[in-house]
Write a protein that holds these residues in place. Structure first.
Motif, PDB file in Angstrom:
ATOM      1  N   MET A  99      47.319  41.780  29.913  1.00 57.57           N
ATOM      2  CA  MET A  99      47.434  41.470  31.061  1.00 57.57           C
ATOM      3  C   MET A  99      48.474  41.051  31.505  1.00 57.57           C
ATOM      4  O   MET A  99      49.458  40.491  30.199  1.00 57.57           O
ATOM      5  CB  MET A  99      46.905  40.253  31.254  1.00 57.57           C
ATOM      6  CG  MET A  99      44.769  40.054  30.745  1.00 57.57           C
ATOM      7  SD  MET A  99      44.199  41.170  31.829  1.00 57.57           S
ATOM      8  CE  MET A  99      44.114  39.885  32.846  1.00 57.57           C
ATOM      9  N   VAL A 100      49.478  41.673  32.141  1.00 59.10           N
ATOM     10  CA  VAL A 100      50.023  40.906  33.552  1.00 59.10           C
ATOM     11  C   VAL A 100      49.852  39.580  33.881  1.00 59.10           C
ATOM     12  O   VAL A 100      49.434  40.507  35.147  1.00 59.10           O
ATOM     13  CB  VAL A 100      51.168  42.751  33.258  1.00 59.10           C
ATOM     14  CG1 VAL A 100      51.701  43.176  32.475  1.00 59.10           C
ATOM     15  CG2 VAL A 100      50.857  42.764  34.283  1.00 59.10           C
ATOM     16  N   THR A 101      50.815  38.950  34.283  1.00 63.35           N
ATOM     17  CA  THR A 101      51.188  37.876  35.532  1.00 63.35           C
ATOM     18  C   THR A 101      51.631  38.657  36.993  1.00 63.35           C
ATOM     19  O   THR A 101      53.367  38.709  36.193  1.00 63.35           O
ATOM     20  CB  THR A 101      50.818  36.926  35.178  1.00 63.35           C
ATOM     21  OG1 THR A 101      50.365  36.280  34.107  1.00 63.35           O
ATOM     22  CG2 THR A 101      51.022  35.737  36.158  1.00 63.35           C
ATOM     23  N   VAL A 102      51.704  39.207  37.392  1.00 60.61           N
ATOM     24  CA  VAL A 102      53.214  38.882  38.482  1.00 60.61           C
ATOM     25  C   VAL A 102      52.426  37.652  39.528  1.00 60.61           C
ATOM     26  O   VAL A 102      51.946  37.581  40.252  1.00 60.61           O
ATOM     27  CB  VAL A 102      52.478  40.503  39.461  1.00 60.61           C
ATOM     28  CG1 VAL A 102      53.658  41.013  40.371  1.00 60.61           C
ATOM     29  CG2 VAL A 102      53.119  41.160  37.851  1.00 60.61           C
ATOM     30  N   TYR A 136      54.302  31.789  46.676  1.00 63.53           N
ATOM     31  CA  TYR A 136      53.845  33.279  45.831  1.00 63.53           C
ATOM     32  C   TYR A 136      52.890  32.253  44.797  1.00 63.53           C
ATOM     33  O   TYR A 136      52.866  31.231  44.389  1.00 63.53           O
ATOM     34  CB  TYR A 136      54.818  32.923  45.020  1.00 63.53           C
ATOM     35  CG  TYR A 136      56.018  33.968  45.837  1.00 63.53           C
ATOM     36  CD1 TYR A 136      56.221  35.697  45.599  1.00 63.53           C
ATOM     37  CD2 TYR A 136      57.172  33.200  46.655  1.00 63.53           C
ATOM     38  CE1 TYR A 136      57.158  36.383  46.097  1.00 63.53           C
ATOM     39  CE2 TYR A 136      58.364  34.017  47.399  1.00 63.53           C
ATOM     40  CZ  TYR A 136      57.477  35.531  46.607  1.00 63.53           C
ATOM     41  OH  TYR A 136      59.430  35.714  47.997  1.00 63.53           O
ATOM     42  N   VAL A 137      52.064  34.016  44.350  1.00 61.79           N
ATOM     43  CA  VAL A 137      50.798  32.836  43.378  1.00 61.79           C
ATOM     44  C   VAL A 137      50.388  33.681  42.928  1.00 61.79           C
ATOM     45  O   VAL A 137      51.219  35.150  43.267  1.00 61.79           O
ATOM     46  CB  VAL A 137      49.508  32.978  44.392  1.00 61.79           C
ATOM     47  CG1 VAL A 137      49.360  31.525  45.498  1.00 61.79           C
ATOM     48  CG2 VAL A 137      49.228  34.531  45.120  1.00 61.79           C
ATOM     49  N   ASN A 138      50.497  33.316  41.567  1.00 59.85           N
ATOM     50  CA  ASN A 138      50.398  34.497  40.730  1.00 59.85           C
ATOM     51  C   ASN A 138      49.211  35.062  40.296  1.00 59.85           C
ATOM     52  O   ASN A 138      48.552  34.719  39.977  1.00 59.85           O
ATOM     53  CB  ASN A 138      50.576  33.260  39.025  1.00 59.85           C
ATOM     54  CG  ASN A 138      52.035  33.271  39.102  1.00 59.85           C
ATOM     55  OD1 ASN A 138      53.035  33.680  39.173  1.00 59.85           O
ATOM     56  ND2 ASN A 138      52.203  31.671  38.440  1.00 59.85           N
ATOM     57  N   GLN A 139      48.920  36.511  40.108  1.00 57.76           N
ATOM     58  CA  GLN A 139      48.343  37.377  40.653  1.00 57.76           C
ATOM     59  C   GLN A 139      48.353  37.626  38.716  1.00 57.76           C
ATOM     60  O   GLN A 139      48.888  38.326  38.215  1.00 57.76           O
ATOM     61  CB  GLN A 139      47.522  37.742  41.483  1.00 57.76           C
ATOM     62  CG  GLN A 139      47.931  37.948  42.823  1.00 57.76           C
ATOM     63  CD  GLN A 139      46.535  37.043  43.231  1.00 57.76           C
ATOM     64  OE1 GLN A 139      45.632  37.621  42.232  1.00 57.76           O
ATOM     65  NE2 GLN A 139      46.339  36.383  44.213  1.00 57.76           N
ATOM     66  N   SER A 140      47.002  38.111  37.863  1.00 61.50           N
ATOM     67  CA  SER A 140      46.939  38.696  36.812  1.00 61.50           C
ATOM     68  C   SER A 140      46.305  40.124  36.785  1.00 61.50           C
ATOM     69  O   SER A 140      45.273  39.887  37.368  1.00 61.50           O
ATOM     70  CB  SER A 140      45.890  37.632  35.116  1.00 61.50           C
ATOM     71  OG  SER A 140      47.020  36.695  35.358  1.00 61.50           O
ATOM     72  N   TYR A 141      46.923  41.308  36.423  1.00 57.11           N
ATOM     73  CA  TYR A 141      45.952  42.378  36.145  1.00 57.11           C
ATOM     74  C   TYR A 141      45.682  42.552  34.880  1.00 57.11           C
ATOM     75  O   TYR A 141      47.187  42.685  33.865  1.00 57.11           O
ATOM     76  CB  TYR A 141      46.902  42.996  37.582  1.00 57.11           C
ATOM     77  CG  TYR A 141      46.760  42.915  38.619  1.00 57.11           C
ATOM     78  CD1 TYR A 141      46.292  43.162  39.527  1.00 57.11           C
ATOM     79  CD2 TYR A 141      49.007  42.036  39.043  1.00 57.11           C
ATOM     80  CE1 TYR A 141      46.481  42.274  40.744  1.00 57.11           C
ATOM     81  CE2 TYR A 141      48.753  41.893  39.753  1.00 57.11           C
ATOM     82  CZ  TYR A 141      47.407  41.629  40.983  1.00 57.11           C
ATOM     83  OH  TYR A 141      48.124  41.742  42.471  1.00 57.11           O
TER      84      TYR A 141
END
Length: 233
Positions: A99-102, A136-141
């Motif tokens: 999982m990466v967080t952007v 900004y909010v952190n989204q995980s993909y």
């Protein structure tokens, strides 16, 4: 009238962007690392695939062997019975998920356009936030790493003469769909020198398959000698 004029301009702008984006080419980028003690020639490039005992009836491996075999054929390799082959080719492969967080922007629009895009999008193409980021909010993909190793040994002596690993990462969750790019990248510019690391870019065609175009960049020596190379399972 002003609203109609701006609406037409917006529609023309969106149409232009659509045409430009449709002409863009998507690439699959693969890192390739090779260790080599190759001294063969075209006349002696006969080979057979070799498998571990628990892989004898593995249909997935058969599929990947076919892809690698097609690429070997472009370098004058000819598949024969194992008892007649000069080289044995073994494959290893795998996929890993992470999982990466952007950090993604949240937009604010100081000039809402209540008439633009009605009835489906009354706030315009940016949504209620508008075109100006205020936070900004952190989204995980999920991200998937695909791996293919190709190891070539001399059948008579057991000596390893070529060991190449191809690795790429992206949102593709299927190793089957990634394998054509891995196989083509692993054997691009065969044989590579010992300890060479480079990047291979293959464009995706309109049907989602591999293109015939291959671009390689950035060859550089690796620090590890060929005798220390291992095929990653």
């Amino acid at each position: 009238m002003k609203i109609d004029r701006w609406t037409r301009r917006a529609a023309l702008l969106l149409a232009t962007l659509t045409v430009l984006l449709s002409g863009c080419t998507t690439y699959v980028t693969t890192q390739v690392t090779a260790f080599s003690d190759w001294s063969g020639n075209d006349a002696t490039r006969t080979y057979a695939f070799t498998r571990a005992a628990d892989q004898q009836n593995n249909l997935e491996l058969t599929t990947y062997e076919r892809l690698v075999g097609n690429e070997l054929a472009t370098h004058a390799f000819r598949q024969v019975d194992a008892s007649e082959a000069r080289y044995l080719v073994g494959l290893s492969y795998g996929i890993r998920s992470d999982m990466v967080t952007v950090a993604e922007p949240v937009y604010y629009n100081p000039w809402p356009s209540p008439y633009w895009g009605r009835p489906f999008d009354p706030w315009g193409p940016w949504g209620p936030g508008g075109p100006f980021p205020t936070a900004y909010v952190n989204q995980s993909y999920p991200i998937f790493t695909h791996l293919l190793g190709v190891r070539i040994t001399e059948r008579a002596s057991g000596k390893e003469v070529y060991n190449v690993t191809a690795r790429n990462s992206g949102g593709e969750s299927s190793l089957v769909r990634a394998m054509p790019y891995l196989a083509r990248s692993a054997l691009a510019d065969f044989p590579l020198g010992n300890g060479v690391v480079h990047t291979v870019k293959i464009p995706v065609d309109k049907s989602g398959g591999t293109s015939n175009e291959v671009a390689t960049t950035g060859a550089a020596p690796a620090a590890t000698p060929a005798s220390g190379a291992k095929v990653v399972q």
